[in-house]
Scaffold this motif. Structure first.
Motif, short mmCIF file in Angstrom:
data_model
loop_
_atom_site.label_atom_id
_atom_site.label_comp_id
_atom_site.label_asym_id
_atom_site.label_seq_id
_atom_site.Cartn_x
_atom_site.Cartn_y
_atom_site.Cartn_z
N GLU A 1 -1.53 41.66 34.04
CA GLU A 1 -0.63 41.50 33.19
C GLU A 1 -1.42 40.83 31.90
O GLU A 1 -0.84 40.60 30.79
N HIS A 2 -2.58 40.54 32.19
CA HIS A 2 -3.21 39.65 31.11
C HIS A 2 -3.42 40.48 29.58
O HIS A 2 -3.38 40.06 28.58
N ARG B 1 -1.23 42.67 28.38
CA ARG B 1 -0.10 42.70 27.71
C ARG B 1 0.61 41.30 27.27
O ARG B 1 0.91 41.33 26.25
N ILE B 2 0.16 40.41 27.93
CA ILE B 2 0.26 39.08 27.55
C ILE B 2 -0.69 38.85 26.17
O ILE B 2 -0.23 38.08 25.22
N ALA B 3 -1.99 39.23 26.32
CA ALA B 3 -2.70 38.92 25.21
C ALA B 3 -2.11 39.64 23.72
O ALA B 3 -2.44 38.83 22.68
N GLU B 4 -1.72 40.90 24.08
CA GLU B 4 -1.10 41.57 22.93
C GLU B 4 -0.01 40.88 22.17
O GLU B 4 0.10 40.69 21.04
N ALA B 5 1.06 40.50 23.02
CA ALA B 5 2.13 39.71 22.55
C ALA B 5 1.72 38.29 22.14
O ALA B 5 2.20 38.00 21.01
N ALA B 6 0.74 37.57 22.72
CA ALA B 6 0.36 36.26 22.11
C ALA B 6 -0.28 36.69 20.78
O ALA B 6 -0.22 35.87 19.82
N ALA B 7 -1.13 37.55 20.46
CA ALA B 7 -1.61 37.88 19.08
C ALA B 7 -0.66 38.19 18.33
O ALA B 7 -0.67 37.69 16.85
N ARG B 8 0.38 39.26 18.54
CA ARG B 8 1.80 39.28 17.65
C ARG B 8 2.28 37.96 17.29
O ARG B 8 2.63 37.79 15.96
N GLU B 9 2.75 37.13 18.18
CA GLU B 9 3.38 35.95 17.86
C GLU B 9 2.37 34.82 17.42
O GLU B 9 2.98 33.67 17.03
N ARG B 10 1.09 35.23 17.30
CA ARG B 10 0.19 34.14 17.00
C ARG B 10 0.20 32.89 17.72
O ARG B 10 0.04 31.71 17.20
N HIS C 1 -4.52 29.36 21.55
CA HIS C 1 -5.10 29.73 22.77
C HIS C 1 -4.59 29.03 23.93
O HIS C 1 -4.37 29.57 24.95
N LYS C 2 -4.39 27.89 23.66
CA LYS C 2 -3.52 26.94 24.88
C LYS C 2 -2.11 27.47 25.32
O LYS C 2 -1.71 27.74 26.55
N ALA C 3 -1.36 28.02 24.18
CA ALA C 3 -0.17 28.54 24.49
C ALA C 3 -0.26 29.84 25.16
O ALA C 3 0.35 30.24 26.26
N PHE C 4 -1.44 30.72 24.90
CA PHE C 4 -1.81 31.94 25.60
C PHE C 4 -2.14 31.54 27.11
O PHE C 4 -1.62 32.28 27.98
N LEU C 5 -2.78 30.59 27.38
CA LEU C 5 -3.17 30.21 28.47
C LEU C 5 -1.97 29.82 29.32
O LEU C 5 -1.90 30.29 30.61
N ALA C 6 -1.37 29.12 28.82
CA ALA C 6 -0.05 28.67 29.46
C ALA C 6 0.91 29.86 29.87
O ALA C 6 1.41 29.83 31.00
N GLU C 7 1.10 30.75 28.98
CA GLU C 7 1.72 31.95 29.21
C GLU C 7 1.29 32.89 30.39
O GLU C 7 1.91 33.36 31.42
N VAL C 8 -0.25 32.94 30.49
CA VAL C 8 -1.04 33.80 31.50
C VAL C 8 -0.57 32.87 32.80
O VAL C 8 -0.29 33.68 34.06
N LEU C 9 -0.74 31.70 32.91
CA LEU C 9 -0.67 30.73 34.02
C LEU C 9 0.74 30.69 34.80
O LEU C 9 1.04 30.72 35.64
N THR C 10 1.66 30.58 33.56
CA THR C 10 3.05 30.62 34.18
C THR C 10 3.45 31.97 34.91
O THR C 10 4.11 32.14 35.46
N ALA C 11 3.02 33.24 34.01
CA ALA C 11 3.21 34.46 34.71
C ALA C 11 2.88 34.33 36.36
O ALA C 11 3.43 35.04 36.96
N GLU C 12 1.52 34.00 36.37
CA GLU C 12 1.08 34.01 37.71
C GLU C 12 1.96 33.24 38.87
O GLU C 12 2.26 33.40 39.71
#
Length: 78
Positions: free
Chosen positions: A42-43, A45-54, A57-68
């Protein structure tokens, strides 16, 4: 040299500029070694969404870890 400066220097030294193919290879290898299948799958897909939502880096990392952590494939959850 203060302890904070030493920590900051170590953190900066651990960051390497990677090309997209090198980053993909590093993510695939690391997630296999660490047993993180959801992040591996999923990284992007999550990275693309994180870039769109601006996201930061910490929020992106939180999203990836939460997904796991929320993945049904996490067999070690209590």
């Amino acid at each position: 040299m203060s302890p904070r400066t030493t920590t900051e220097t170590r953190a900066r030294a651990a960051v390497t500029a990677l090309s997209e193919p090198a980053a993909e290879a590093a993510i695939t290898a690391a997630t296999k070694i660490l047993g993180l299948p959801t992040i591996r799958d999923e990284h992007a897909r999550i990275a693309e969404a994180a870039a769109r939502e601006r996201l930061t880096h910490k929020a992106f990392l939180a999203e990836v870890l939460t997904a796991e952590c929320e993945s049904p494939r996490v067999w070690w959850r209590v």
